[in-house]
Design an enzyme around this catalytic site. Structure first.
Site, PDB file in Angstrom:
ATOM      1  N   VAL A  11     -36.735  90.318 -45.790  1.00 44.49           N
ATOM      2  CA  VAL A  11     -36.078  90.958 -46.932  1.00 44.49           C
ATOM      3  C   VAL A  11     -34.948  90.096 -47.473  1.00 44.49           C
ATOM      4  O   VAL A  11     -34.823  89.885 -48.677  1.00 44.49           O
ATOM      5  CB  VAL A  11     -35.561  92.355 -46.547  1.00 44.49           C
ATOM      6  N   ASP A  30     -26.913  83.518 -41.750  1.00 49.90           N
ATOM      7  CA  ASP A  30     -27.623  83.949 -40.548  1.00 49.90           C
ATOM      8  C   ASP A  30     -26.946  83.343 -39.337  1.00 49.90           C
ATOM      9  O   ASP A  30     -26.316  82.282 -39.420  1.00 49.90           O
ATOM     10  CB  ASP A  30     -29.093  83.516 -40.603  1.00 49.90           C
ATOM     11  N   LYS A  35     -32.956  78.699 -37.481  1.00 52.96           N
ATOM     12  CA  LYS A  35     -33.467  79.190 -38.755  1.00 52.96           C
ATOM     13  C   LYS A  35     -32.719  78.559 -39.933  1.00 52.96           C
ATOM     14  O   LYS A  35     -33.329  78.111 -40.908  1.00 52.96           O
ATOM     15  CB  LYS A  35     -33.359  80.712 -38.814  1.00 52.96           C
ATOM     16  N   THR A 122     -33.439  98.823 -44.257  1.00 51.84           N
ATOM     17  CA  THR A 122     -33.908 100.202 -44.221  1.00 51.84           C
ATOM     18  C   THR A 122     -33.123 100.950 -43.151  1.00 51.84           C
ATOM     19  O   THR A 122     -33.202 100.617 -41.966  1.00 51.84           O
ATOM     20  CB  THR A 122     -35.412 100.250 -43.917  1.00 51.84           C
ATOM     21  N   LEU A 253     -55.767 103.929 -50.468  1.00 56.49           N
ATOM     22  CA  LEU A 253     -56.914 104.741 -50.073  1.00 56.49           C
ATOM     23  C   LEU A 253     -58.045 103.856 -49.552  1.00 56.49           C
ATOM     24  O   LEU A 253     -59.214 104.142 -49.764  1.00 56.49           O
ATOM     25  CB  LEU A 253     -57.403 105.594 -51.250  1.00 56.49           C
ATOM     26  N   CYS A 263     -42.875  97.809 -41.485  1.00 57.54           N
ATOM     27  CA  CYS A 263     -42.229  98.964 -42.118  1.00 57.54           C
ATOM     28  C   CYS A 263     -42.812 100.308 -41.686  1.00 57.54           C
ATOM     29  O   CYS A 263     -42.100 101.145 -41.122  1.00 57.54           O
ATOM     30  CB  CYS A 263     -42.310  98.838 -43.639  1.00 57.54           C
ATOM     31  N   LYS A 325     -52.071  92.531 -42.160  1.00 53.77           N
ATOM     32  CA  LYS A 325     -52.664  92.521 -43.492  1.00 53.77           C
ATOM     33  C   LYS A 325     -52.824  91.065 -43.908  1.00 53.77           C
ATOM     34  O   LYS A 325     -52.243  90.162 -43.295  1.00 53.77           O
ATOM     35  CB  LYS A 325     -51.800  93.290 -44.495  1.00 53.77           C
TER      36      LYS A 325
END
Length: 435
Positions: A11, A30, A35, A122, A253, A263, A325
């Site tokens: 994010v 960070d 990194k 979040t 769907l 998430c 995914k």
């Protein structure tokens, strides 16, 4: 405007690079030296299409910087974003807010002039109140406002989502803070993007409610897929038939092995815990979580049924795709992490391929032999299992595949092939919800 972005994870890095591309001056901060060193050298630690070019362009343009020491950037910032991780806390399922609160303490001692402190992470309802209290306690003279600005980025399409979002949600009643947020997102006015101003707690809940609803939608169509298999119906046609109803919509769907990623799993669990704490249990979401976990575990049995035995000793299974995914290297809560160990426990030898997730998967899936391509993963296999619908798996040479495999058996958990086509090429083919 000058922006400090605390956290260079998914994010923080995407948001920082996109804000810089809008013309703002952004410093990403960070605590991980490795990194920051990689980012400074132009290496992107995550896979997200287009992000490497976006970062490089804005670094060259003098609008995007990376540092371990963010003191100066925070002091000079008009807005300081908290974009650190909020993983599921061990033991109770709540979101771990320790990184958020540590960032708030760091910010508190550095701000002097009016600064907007934005929670991009979040976080559960009421977290902004806690962040505000930490800053006031640490620096009673600080001039600031705490704002909730949840992200709605899809991995694999994050840059498009940031630059052309359905909406921007800003949780704040402070007029000065609202003005700063309007200026930050002013470039989106060209797209007529709605900016929804709410109370801070409402904004925090919007993020959880959105993810929980989408997770519930996925779980619903997966249960319909199970019914279709028993009743001789086609879940893809069911999805099309209901998705054309504008009240329902076609997105999310697609039946499959269950949702995963960074998430949905943690946010649904966190919402359930938060709701219980407030004495307003969310039974639909509780069921969604339970059904999804059971579904991922049940997929191994689907493979065993296709082979015809729960004893898979001596059997080789080729696997295409292990990330949760396509277009990401993210393995967090991927269905493969449930499916493949279960198949190994049945005695199967697993060989697989993923275009981007192989390196991380080697650590998380010990014993799986990762190959260099889809055909190498299929060679000598008694069954080919498709878990992730990467584009390069959608048009495989089926004749070549059949020759390479020990037995022409395919289990397609993403329905990327047509049953009739697979049968014509001589395959025994199993998919999801197409009875």
């Amino acid at each position: 405007m000058r922006v400090a972005m605390i956290g260079t994870g998914y994010v923080g890095l995407v948001s920082g690079a996109c804000f810089a591309d809008f013309g703002h001056v952004v410093t990403c901060i960070d605590k991980d030296p490795h990194k920051i060193d990689r980012l400074t050298r132009g290496e992107i630690p995550i896979f997200e299409p287009g992000l490497d070019d976006l970062v490089a362009r804005n670094v060259r343009g003098g609008r995007l910087f990376f540092t371990l020491d963010g003191a100066q950037a925070i002091r000079e910032a008009d807005a300081v974003f908290i974009a650190v991780g909020t993983p599921t806390r061990r033991g109770d399922g709540h979101a771990d807010l320790s990184y958020v609160y540590a960032a708030a303490e760091e910010i508190a001692v550095l701000i002097s002039d009016f600064t907007v402190v934005v929670t991009k992470s979040t976080v559960p309802v009421g977290t902004g109140d806690q962040v505000e209290a930490i800053i006031k306690r640490t620096n009673p003279n600080a001039q600031f406002a705490v704002v909730s600005n949840p992200e709605f980025l899809r991995e694999g399409a994050a840059i498009e989502d940031f630059k052309r979002p359905d909406r921007v949600v800003v949780g704040s009643d402070d007029e000065r803070a609202q003005a700063v947020m309007r200026e930050l997102y002013r470039p989106l006015s060209l797209n007529e993007t709605p900016i929804v101003f709410t109370g801070r707690r409402t904004s925090e809940l919007i993020k959880y409610a959105a993810n929980a609803f989408l997770a519930m939608k996925i779980t619903f169509i997966n249960e319909m897929a199970d019914l279709c298999e028993k009743a001789g119906a086609d879940v893809q046609q069911v999805a099309k038939g209901i998705g054309l109803d504008k009240r329902i919509g076609a997105k999310f769907l697609n039946a499959g092995p269950g949702y995963g990623g960074s998430c949905f799993p943690k946010d649904t669990v966190a919402l359930v815990r938060t709701a219980n704490d407030y004495g307003a249990p969310t039974r639909l979401i509780e069921t969604t979580v339970a059904v999804n976990e059971a579904r991922k575990k049940a997929m191994a049995q689907k493979v065993a049924d296709a082979i015809g035995s729960n004893d898979l000793r001596g059997k080789t299974i080729g696997v295409l795709g292990v990330t949760f995914k396509p277009n990401t290297d993210d393995m967090r809560d991927a269905p493969s992490l449930d499916i493949l160990p279960a198949l190994q426990a049945m005695g199967a030898k697993i060989q697989g391929f993923d275009p981007e997730g192989g390196h991380e998967a080697e650590r998380l899936l010990p014993g799986v032999d990762f190959k260099t391509g889809p055909y190498e993963a299929a060679e000598g296999a008694d069954l080919l299992l498709i878990i992730t619908e990467w584009d390069q798996f959608r048009a495989l040479d089926l004749d070549r595949l059949k020759i390479l495999m020990n037995a022409p058996v395919v289990v397609d958990l993403r329905n990327i092939y047509k049953p009739g086509e697979m049968v014509r090429h001589g395959f025994t083919y199993t998919s999801i919800g197409r009875g």
